[in-house]
Design an enzyme around this catalytic site. Structure first.
Site, PDB file in Angstrom:
ATOM      1  N   ARG A 169     114.390 -38.239   8.729  1.00  0.00           N
ATOM      2  CA  ARG A 169     114.123 -36.912   8.420  1.00  0.00           C
ATOM      3  C   ARG A 169     115.641 -36.067   8.405  1.00  0.00           C
ATOM      4  O   ARG A 169     115.576 -35.060   8.919  1.00  0.00           O
ATOM      5  CB  ARG A 169     113.293 -36.410   9.252  1.00  0.00           C
ATOM      6  CG  ARG A 169     111.788 -37.122   9.431  1.00  0.00           C
ATOM      7  CD  ARG A 169     111.109 -36.628   7.908  1.00  0.00           C
ATOM      8  NE  ARG A 169     109.795 -37.088   7.814  1.00  0.00           N
ATOM      9  CZ  ARG A 169     109.091 -38.082   7.930  1.00  0.00           C
ATOM     10  NH1 ARG A 169     109.870 -39.185   7.497  1.00  0.00           N
ATOM     11  NH2 ARG A 169     107.903 -38.426   7.991  1.00  0.00           N
ATOM     12  N   GLU A 195     111.175 -30.225  12.665  1.00  0.00           N
ATOM     13  CA  GLU A 195     111.387 -30.730  11.471  1.00  0.00           C
ATOM     14  C   GLU A 195     111.802 -30.026  10.100  1.00  0.00           C
ATOM     15  O   GLU A 195     112.664 -30.036   9.746  1.00  0.00           O
ATOM     16  CB  GLU A 195     110.293 -31.758  10.992  1.00  0.00           C
ATOM     17  CG  GLU A 195     110.647 -32.640   9.804  1.00  0.00           C
ATOM     18  CD  GLU A 195     109.578 -33.405   9.328  1.00  0.00           C
ATOM     19  OE1 GLU A 195     108.738 -32.815   8.448  1.00  0.00           O
ATOM     20  OE2 GLU A 195     109.283 -34.584   9.461  1.00  0.00           O
ATOM     21  N   SER A 234     104.201 -32.769   9.394  1.00  0.00           N
ATOM     22  CA  SER A 234     104.478 -32.785  10.886  1.00  0.00           C
ATOM     23  C   SER A 234     105.748 -31.774  11.271  1.00  0.00           C
ATOM     24  O   SER A 234     106.550 -31.679  10.463  1.00  0.00           O
ATOM     25  CB  SER A 234     105.537 -34.141  10.873  1.00  0.00           C
ATOM     26  OG  SER A 234     104.513 -35.262  10.648  1.00  0.00           O
TER      27      SER A 234
END
Ligand code: EPU
Length: 339
Positions: free
Chosen positions: A167, A335, A239
């Site tokens: 990520r 994130e 997420s």
């Protein structure tokens, strides 16, 4: 002259559905549009914000900025020159990611099926190196074409240049604010092999001897639809936290104290912990804090029911991270990009 919209509402340009206005916004449908917007005197001195589908951002307030709404279209296929062992698919930054996944499969070029139904645009995919069900973008990637604001020119950045991590990429670190991606080139090997390493996906496909890409895509869509809220129905950015990486020592100590801890061994000997599990065990699943909350079917997903703000969401996120840290000694990091 670029078409500047003043005090432009961004609610439909972020999947959380937060209300915020841009001082100026421009629809960028070509590289010429981009150059014109950047050269416009009204852009002078204003910070720049690049938005794709807005599916990985938290808007905390109005943006005193020039917002580029990336809508460059395009879809082109060629074979690699070196022996033609892969297809190179070049897409405009504004193409919808899931539409692209479906189109490549329909055109007989498998490889993106595990990444089906991820919200957002193709141009945003490299920023956080999107990944799901055992595949990350970097495994299907040739490079991007981007405008380099430092050099004042369009450049090509290949797999190495993008420096992908979990990520993570150059575009979140040293290249943040420097590059504006206008096109992405995917590399889809002709010697396709299904990736069924993710237990839940294999189970979903149980009974199918050798599933093709479309069957895997369908299974991924089925799992995601069960566990993740559709942003069109409920504001969210997938997420909200990354799964934290810890040392083997720390993971083993945690496992002793919590035998049902969910962790995944990494190639370098460290472990990734399931942040959703940590948050769930802290009792946050399905909890609401006014207009924002934690999704009832997946504790890793924060949701916006409407009428809330990005600041409220961040306050909840901090409370969750603090609780997880106090209980497990691990800091979980958001994130999405906070604007
Ligand atoms: N879990 C819980 N409670 C929860 C959620 C999860 O106990 O509320 C446990 C599950 O039982 C499972 C483990 O945590 O054992 C992992 O859960 P899951 O398989 O749902 O995957 P994840 O780690 O939560 C990651 C990605 C997703 C991706 C899936 C599938 C991150 C931050 N998230 O989620 O990516 O779709 O794996 O590969 O890496 C995204 O980035 O937006 C995203 C949705």
């Amino acid at each position: 002259m670029a078409d500047f919209h003043e005090f432009y509402p961004l609610r439909r340009h972020n999947t959380f559905g937060f209300d915020a206005r841009a001082r100026f916004a421009v629809h960028v449908r070509s590289e010429a549009d981009l150059s014109a917007a950047l050269a416009d005197p009204r852009a002078e001195g204003l910070p720049l914000v690049v938005l794709g589908g807005g599916s990985n951002v938290v808007l905390t307030g109005d943006l005193d900025a020039l917002v580029l709404l990336m809508e460059i279209p395009g879809y082109q296929v060629e074979a690699t020159s070196e022996g033609g062992d892969a297809w190179l698919v070049t897409v405009g930054a504004g193409e919808n990611w899931n539409v692209l996944v479906n189109r490549t499969i329909a055109d007989g070029m498998p490889g993106l099926e595990n990444l089906a139904l991820i919200p957002g645009t193709a141009g945003a995919a490299p920023i956080q190196n999107i990944g799901a069900y055992g595949v990350e973008l970097r495994e299907r990637f040739a490079g991007v074409r981007a405008y380099d604001r430092q050099a004042g020119a369009f450049v090509w950045l290949d797999l190495q240049d993008c420096d992908f991590g979990y990520r993570d990429s150059l575009f979140k670190r040293a290249g943040a604010g420097r590059y504006i991606i206008t096109a992405v080139t995917l590399r889809l090997p002709k010697g396709w092999q299904p990736v069924l390493s993710y237990g839940e996906l294999a189970r979903e496909l149980d009974g199918q001897a050798s599933p093709d890409a479309a069957a895997i895509r369908d299974a991924v869509v089925a799992i995601r639809s069960r566990k993740l809220p559709d942003p069109a129905q409920l504001g969210n950015a997938g997420s909200f936290f990354k799964n934290p990486l810890v040392s083997a020592t720390q993971r083993n100590a945690l496992l002793q104290a919590h035998p049902d801890l969910v962790s995944y061994a990494q190639p370098d000997g460290s472990y990734k912990l399931a942040a959703g599990w940590l948050i769930d065990r802290c009792g946050f699943k399905g909890v609401s804090d006014g207009p924002v909350g934690v999704y009832g079917k997946q504790a890793l997903v924060l949701v916006h029911h409407g009428g809330g703000t990005g600041a409220m969401l961040l306050a909840l996120a901090n409370r969750i991270a603090d609780t997880v840290q106090a209980r497990y000694g691990v800091r979980i990091e958001p994130e999405p990009v906070v604007l």
